[in-house]
Design a protein around this motif. Structure first.
Motif, PDB file in Angstrom:
ATOM      1  N   PHE A  23      11.868   3.601 -16.954  1.00  0.00           N
ATOM      2  CA  PHE A  23      10.584   3.976 -16.953  1.00  0.00           C
ATOM      3  C   PHE A  23      10.118   3.416 -18.209  1.00  0.00           C
ATOM      4  CE2 PHE A  23      10.530   6.143 -12.775  1.00  0.00           C
ATOM      5  CZ  PHE A  23       9.127   5.851 -12.493  1.00  0.00           C
ATOM      6  N   SER A  24      10.948   3.742 -19.398  1.00  0.00           N
ATOM      7  CA  SER A  24      10.601   3.291 -20.504  1.00  0.00           C
ATOM      8  C   SER A  24      10.192   1.940 -20.738  1.00  0.00           C
ATOM      9  CB  SER A  24      11.591   3.848 -21.794  1.00  0.00           C
ATOM     10  OG  SER A  24      11.592   5.063 -21.602  1.00  0.00           O
ATOM     11  N   ALA A  25      11.140   1.161 -20.208  1.00  0.00           N
ATOM     12  CA  ALA A  25      11.096  -0.453 -20.106  1.00  0.00           C
ATOM     13  C   ALA A  25       9.885  -0.702 -19.164  1.00  0.00           C
ATOM     14  CB  ALA A  25      12.409  -0.853 -19.568  1.00  0.00           C
ATOM     15  N   PHE A  26       9.622  -0.054 -18.170  1.00  0.00           N
ATOM     16  CA  PHE A  26       8.427  -0.391 -17.243  1.00  0.00           C
ATOM     17  C   PHE A  26       7.097  -0.119 -17.913  1.00  0.00           C
ATOM     18  CE2 PHE A  26       5.597   1.168 -13.444  1.00  0.00           C
ATOM     19  CZ  PHE A  26       5.403  -0.210 -13.106  1.00  0.00           C
ATOM     20  N   MET A  27       7.066   0.889 -18.651  1.00  0.00           N
ATOM     21  CA  MET A  27       5.861   1.263 -19.297  1.00  0.00           C
ATOM     22  C   MET A  27       5.677   0.299 -20.696  1.00  0.00           C
ATOM     23  SD  MET A  27       4.328   3.409 -17.727  1.00  0.00           S
ATOM     24  CE  MET A  27       4.905   3.939 -15.913  1.00  0.00           C
ATOM     25  N   VAL A  28       6.869  -0.177 -21.127  1.00  0.00           N
ATOM     26  CA  VAL A  28       6.681  -0.922 -22.366  1.00  0.00           C
ATOM     27  C   VAL A  28       6.225  -2.441 -21.733  1.00  0.00           C
ATOM     28  CG1 VAL A  28       7.901  -2.312 -24.084  1.00  0.00           C
ATOM     29  CG2 VAL A  28       8.245   0.019 -23.768  1.00  0.00           C
ATOM     30  N   GLY A  29       6.715  -2.750 -20.662  1.00  0.00           N
ATOM     31  CA  GLY A  29       6.171  -4.094 -19.996  1.00  0.00           C
ATOM     32  C   GLY A  29       4.841  -4.075 -19.611  1.00  0.00           C
ATOM     33  N   LEU A  30       4.193  -2.917 -19.053  1.00  0.00           N
ATOM     34  CA  LEU A  30       2.959  -2.577 -18.661  1.00  0.00           C
ATOM     35  C   LEU A  30       1.969  -2.583 -19.835  1.00  0.00           C
ATOM     36  CD1 LEU A  30       2.769  -0.028 -15.912  1.00  0.00           C
ATOM     37  CD2 LEU A  30       2.333  -2.307 -15.663  1.00  0.00           C
ATOM     38  N   THR A  31       2.730  -2.054 -20.999  1.00  0.00           N
ATOM     39  CA  THR A  31       1.757  -2.318 -22.050  1.00  0.00           C
ATOM     40  C   THR A  31       1.414  -3.345 -22.716  1.00  0.00           C
ATOM     41  OG1 THR A  31       2.323   0.107 -22.748  1.00  0.00           O
ATOM     42  CG2 THR A  31       1.581  -1.255 -24.711  1.00  0.00           C
ATOM     43  N   ALA A  32       2.607  -4.296 -22.688  1.00  0.00           N
ATOM     44  CA  ALA A  32       2.546  -5.572 -23.190  1.00  0.00           C
ATOM     45  C   ALA A  32       1.745  -6.458 -22.375  1.00  0.00           C
ATOM     46  CB  ALA A  32       4.023  -6.160 -23.015  1.00  0.00           C
ATOM     47  N   MET A  33       1.756  -6.288 -20.975  1.00  0.00           N
ATOM     48  CA  MET A  33       0.889  -7.086 -20.100  1.00  0.00           C
ATOM     49  C   MET A  33      -0.580  -6.805 -20.397  1.00  0.00           C
ATOM     50  SD  MET A  33       2.623  -7.123 -16.371  1.00  0.00           S
ATOM     51  CE  MET A  33       1.539  -7.926 -15.718  1.00  0.00           C
ATOM     52  N   GLN A  34      -0.853  -5.425 -20.515  1.00  0.00           N
ATOM     53  CA  GLN A  34      -2.315  -5.146 -20.893  1.00  0.00           C
ATOM     54  C   GLN A  34      -2.748  -5.626 -22.039  1.00  0.00           C
ATOM     55  OE1 GLN A  34      -4.181  -0.774 -19.907  1.00  0.00           O
ATOM     56  NE2 GLN A  34      -3.170  -0.801 -21.873  1.00  0.00           N
ATOM     57  N   SER A  35      -1.966  -5.713 -23.027  1.00  0.00           N
ATOM     58  CA  SER A  35      -2.219  -6.406 -24.461  1.00  0.00           C
ATOM     59  C   SER A  35      -2.508  -7.974 -24.350  1.00  0.00           C
ATOM     60  CB  SER A  35      -1.207  -5.966 -25.347  1.00  0.00           C
ATOM     61  OG  SER A  35      -1.462  -6.579 -26.630  1.00  0.00           O
ATOM     62  N   ARG A  36      -1.689  -8.235 -23.567  1.00  0.00           N
ATOM     63  CA  ARG A  36      -1.943  -9.906 -23.464  1.00  0.00           C
ATOM     64  C   ARG A  36      -3.181 -10.269 -22.515  1.00  0.00           C
ATOM     65  NH1 ARG A  36       0.477 -14.628 -24.373  1.00  0.00           N
ATOM     66  NH2 ARG A  36       0.320 -16.282 -22.910  1.00  0.00           N
ATOM     67  N   TYR A  37      -3.249  -9.734 -21.289  1.00  0.00           N
ATOM     68  CA  TYR A  37      -4.190  -9.997 -20.540  1.00  0.00           C
ATOM     69  C   TYR A  37      -5.699  -9.313 -20.510  1.00  0.00           C
ATOM     70  CZ  TYR A  37       0.053 -12.313 -18.637  1.00  0.00           C
ATOM     71  OH  TYR A  37       0.982 -13.122 -18.500  1.00  0.00           O
ATOM     72  N   THR A  38      -5.788  -8.352 -21.343  1.00  0.00           N
ATOM     73  CA  THR A  38      -6.927  -7.528 -21.464  1.00  0.00           C
ATOM     74  C   THR A  38      -7.429  -7.388 -22.904  1.00  0.00           C
ATOM     75  OG1 THR A  38      -5.970  -5.140 -21.606  1.00  0.00           O
ATOM     76  CG2 THR A  38      -6.499  -6.192 -19.272  1.00  0.00           C
ATOM     77  N   GLY A  39      -6.634  -7.505 -23.807  1.00  0.00           N
ATOM     78  CA  GLY A  39      -6.848  -7.568 -25.217  1.00  0.00           C
ATOM     79  C   GLY A  39      -6.807  -5.873 -25.865  1.00  0.00           C
ATOM     80  N   VAL A  40      -6.250  -5.053 -25.059  1.00  0.00           N
ATOM     81  CA  VAL A  40      -6.272  -3.860 -25.289  1.00  0.00           C
ATOM     82  C   VAL A  40      -4.652  -3.688 -25.740  1.00  0.00           C
ATOM     83  CG1 VAL A  40      -6.244  -1.219 -24.555  1.00  0.00           C
ATOM     84  CG2 VAL A  40      -7.716  -2.869 -23.636  1.00  0.00           C
ATOM     85  N   SER A  41      -4.794  -3.065 -27.129  1.00  0.00           N
ATOM     86  CA  SER A  41      -3.384  -3.016 -27.584  1.00  0.00           C
ATOM     87  C   SER A  41      -3.331  -1.754 -28.410  1.00  0.00           C
ATOM     88  CB  SER A  41      -3.064  -4.174 -28.518  1.00  0.00           C
ATOM     89  OG  SER A  41      -1.751  -3.843 -29.194  1.00  0.00           O
ATOM     90  N   PRO A  42      -2.414  -0.929 -28.243  1.00  0.00           N
ATOM     91  CA  PRO A  42      -1.932   0.334 -29.018  1.00  0.00           C
ATOM     92  C   PRO A  42      -1.864   0.140 -30.554  1.00  0.00           C
ATOM     93  CG  PRO A  42       0.040  -0.106 -27.873  1.00  0.00           C
ATOM     94  CD  PRO A  42      -1.032  -1.235 -27.613  1.00  0.00           C
ATOM     95  N   THR A  43      -2.139  -0.847 -31.193  1.00  0.00           N
ATOM     96  CA  THR A  43      -1.698  -1.069 -32.810  1.00  0.00           C
ATOM     97  C   THR A  43      -2.970  -0.368 -33.614  1.00  0.00           C
ATOM     98  OG1 THR A  43      -2.829  -3.161 -32.510  1.00  0.00           O
ATOM     99  CG2 THR A  43      -0.580  -3.383 -32.152  1.00  0.00           C
ATOM    100  N   GLU A  44      -3.672   0.258 -33.017  1.00  0.00           N
ATOM    101  CA  GLU A  44      -4.771   0.915 -33.844  1.00  0.00           C
ATOM    102  C   GLU A  44      -4.630   2.419 -33.309  1.00  0.00           C
ATOM    103  OE1 GLU A  44      -8.833  -0.539 -32.956  1.00  0.00           O
ATOM    104  OE2 GLU A  44      -8.308  -2.666 -33.889  1.00  0.00           O
ATOM    105  N   SER A  45      -4.848   3.291 -34.346  1.00  0.00           N
ATOM    106  CA  SER A  45      -4.682   4.914 -34.269  1.00  0.00           C
ATOM    107  C   SER A  45      -5.556   5.191 -33.049  1.00  0.00           C
ATOM    108  CB  SER A  45      -4.766   5.494 -35.582  1.00  0.00           C
ATOM    109  OG  SER A  45      -6.304   5.276 -36.125  1.00  0.00           O
ATOM    110  N   GLU A  46      -6.645   4.933 -33.142  1.00  0.00           N
ATOM    111  CA  GLU A  46      -7.741   5.435 -32.008  1.00  0.00           C
ATOM    112  C   GLU A  46      -7.335   5.057 -30.794  1.00  0.00           C
ATOM    113  OE1 GLU A  46     -10.793   7.845 -31.822  1.00  0.00           O
ATOM    114  OE2 GLU A  46     -10.022   7.110 -33.492  1.00  0.00           O
TER     115      GLU A  46
END
Length: 689
Positions: A23-46
């Protein structure tokens, strides 16, 4: 039947480590896809701590269900069903749904009075200053610690009972995998994980329900379950129940548990940053909707689960084992499939695991192990991100480094997750060695936390709330709860006070009522005599400039399909005008939302859960016939299906535009590598100065 023989020890490590890392790998993958294809990335504290305050109601509701589904939800609800019969599922579900429904009012006030706060403690600090902030931080962190300890204790006890895995190892390994994807993905990753876990949870609950009430060779029908419960009532009548029956809501001890459950869960909702975190992450215009949907959907989880496995554990004591000389449950030669459990086994939440293993053998044990592990990890992720936010914004930024940069705040957020993951493991081991079970901790939490429930609610919602009165109410209520608990324990147990004697129904009831009652009376009375006149201006100013930018424009899902057609993605862009006010924070609209939340939550609480339905059968001492019990079970099944639609299907529907955007990006990358990456339209980019 020994549960330690159901699954091999390797299965326990396989689930805890294997599925956890998967699940950790799965969620990391989803986060990466979201960052790449929607521009949403958890690199900001907010974005990391609050998902940019832009999450839609379906996903928030799913997150509420997942975060509120602890190991105790599944195990303790089945334990009270085993002890008290059908009143157990009702009082557990109703007594813990009320708080989520009423929290909709606090969520509406949060968006109105402090729309950019990261934690509820920031509001306390803005209104009442440092002393109150530190004082109530004790209650906030104590809540997180107790909830986390219950998660670890319940999860590790079940894994150990089903597989023989080391309890100590389970206490530390359970938070490990969770911490990985929380650190990588932050709040949004937590909500996506919540959705995944909620989907699996409902699938397995429905599987158990149809097995017990439709296909099982041991029970297989509602009428057969009714007959078996009736036979067990003759063998071992339930003390305090009408006719000693398992088929009645007239249960004295069940009602006492219901009151304890109600008080204790007020503390764990109103004082747990995990629930405030979801209100903070939600879109202002749909916060109330999310909490009402989430509360009603969650009701089905403990109700359906315990009505199935909790009652099945009871029924199996009237089902003959293969080697039983007699088929008559009332015969002295009768050997049951599942012998009556000890009080310790019940307190550890074992009726559910025993029933699952008896019902379906290894597959049943494995299914329960998976659903419990997912419940524990999902709630654990909520606690990790919650405590991380408190450590970051209420400790680090407020007292250590007020001028912290974006990267320093983000690093502290990551460190907070890792620190509390370790603390969770240590706390679980400590409680395990001193002999405190999940059941004991569950009924005790209201004793030490209940006194702060009313003061915190008043601080967020009422301009007249008096600082000194609320602090004094919390302190005196805390003391009163401890004193009432210990005095009652001493009086009822020949002055013997230990873990066993202090965990009784009346002992815990006295402590819970004294704590929440005294705290509420003092804080309200003081506020009426010496009212404050707070305008919430300082609360509305919390993080206003920085958060306003992110919250208005970052969303994990597109608002409307038409936006995509125009080539604009409002879900992933920075604001072009920081002074512009978010239209969703219109005070008129938010006040309407609060009034709607107040009316809806009170009506649902009164007519839908705690009062109107159980009163007539309780006072009439009704013992349900086959027809009455059939209605009970069928309503539970229908409610479960509707809940699954609300928190599994609905989030997909409201995210359809974002899913299309991601799918299009993936397809473009497949046929033309690199072409699918999201690029913000130039017209929406912040101009270079």
């Amino acid at each position: 039947m020994s549960t330690s023989e159901v699954l091999p020890q390797g299965a326990g490590y396989g689930v805890v480590i294997g599925i956890g890392l998967f699940f950790s790998a799965f969620m990391v993958g989803l986060t990466a896809m979201q960052s790449r294809y929607t521009g949403v990335s958890p690199t900001e504290s907010e974005e990391f701590s609050s998902a940019s305050r832009s999450v839609k109601p379906g996903l928030i509701a799913s997150g509420i269900v997942s975060a509120w589904t602890w190991a105790a939800t599944l195990l303790q609800s089945s334990a009270v069903a085993y002890r008290y019969g059908i009143s157990g599922p009702w009082w557990y579900a109703a007594g813990a749904t009320v708080q989520v429904l009423l929290f909709a009012q606090l969520a509406a006030k949060l968006k109105l009075n402090a729309p950019y706060a990261h934690t509820w403690l920031e509001i306390v600090a803005a209104r009442w200053g440092t002393t109150a902030h530190l004082f109530f931080m004790f209650f906030g962190l104590a809540t997180n610690l107790i909830v986390s300890s219950m998660l670890v204790l319940g999860g590790s006890a079940t894994v150990t009972s089903l597989t023989g895995m080391s309890t100590i190892a389970a206490c530390f390994l359970i938070p490990l995998g969770v911490a990985i994807y929380v650190v990588v993905g932050g709040m949004r990753s937590t909500l996506l994980c919540d959705y995944t876990h909620t989907t699996v949870l409902f699938a397995i609950i429905l599987t158990f329900m149809f097995t017990v009430y439709a296909t099982s060779g041991y029970i297989g029908s509602i009428s057969r379950m009714h007959y078996l419960l009736g036979e067990v009532s003759k063998i071992s009548p339930v003390a305090g129940n009408a006719g000693g029956s398992y088929l009645t809501l007239r249960s004295k001890n069940g009602l006492i548990f219901g009151v304890i459950n109600l008080v204790g869960n007020f503390a764990t909702v109103f004082e747990d940053q995990a629930y405030w975190q979801r209100a903070i992450a939600s879109r202002p215009s749909t916060t109330v909707k999310a909490y009402l949907i989430g509360g009603l959907a969650w009701f089905a989880v403990p109700f359906a689960f315990s009505t199935t496995l909790g009652l099945a554990a009871v029924a199996f004591s009237a089902v003959p084992a293969a080697n039983s000389p007699s088929q008559d449950p009332l015969s002295s030669n009768f050997i049951p499939m599942l012998a009556p459990l000890s009080q310790n086994a019940i307190s550890e939440g074992l009726p559910a695991s025993l029933a699952a293993a008896t019902l379906l053998g290894k597959s049943g044990a494995a299914a329960l192990l998976i659903v419990l592990f997912l419940a524990v990890t999902s709630a654990t992720s909520a606690e990790l991100i919650a405590v991380s936010s408190i450590l970051t914004y209420d400790v680090y930024v407020r007292y250590i480094n007020p001028k912290a940069t974006e990267q320093q705040i983000l690093r502290m957020s990551h460190a907070g997750v890792a620190i509390f993951a370790l603390v969770m493991g240590i706390a679980g081991v400590i409680f395990y060695y001193i002999g405190v079970s999940m059941g004991w901790l569950y009924t005790f939490m209201g004793v030490i936390l209940g006194s702060a429930v009313c003061p915190i609610a008043l601080c967020i919602t009422w301009k007249k709330a008096n600082k000194v009165g609320c602090i004094l109410g919390s302190l005196v209520g805390f003391s009163a709860g401890i004193i009432a608990w210990l005095v009652t324990t001493s009086a009822l147990n020949q002055k013997v006070i230990n873990v066993t004697t202090s965990g009784g129904d009346y002992e815990m009831l006295a402590g819970n009522l004294a704590s929440i009652g005294v705290g509420a009376i003092i804080s309200i009375t003081a506020s009426l005599i010496w009212p404050d006149d707070y305008d919430f201006a300082s609360a509305r100013a919390i993080n206003n400039r920085g958060a306003a930018v992110a919250s208005r424009n970052v969303d994990d899902e597109l608002e409307e399909p038409e936006v995509e057609k125009k080539g604009l993605d409002v879900s992933a862009l920075s604001a072009t005008n920081e002074t512009q006010i978010d239209p969703e924070l219109d005070p008129v609209g938010l006040n309407k939302a609060f009034k709607f939340a107040a009316r809806a939550s009170i009506v649902l609480v009164h007519f839908g859960t705690d009062n109107t339905y159980p009163s007539p059968p309780f006072f009439a001492q009704t013992v349900y016939s086959v027809t009455g019990f059939s209605v009970w079970v069928i309503v539970g099944i229908i409610w479960t299906f509707l809940s699954a639609v609300a928190v599994v299907i609905y989030p997909l529907w409201e995210s359809r535009a974002a899913l299309r955007l991601i799918s299009r990006g993936v397809i473009m990358d497949i046929f033309s590598p690199g072409s699918g990456k999201f690029v913000a339209p130039s017209s929406m980019k912040k101009p270079v100065e």
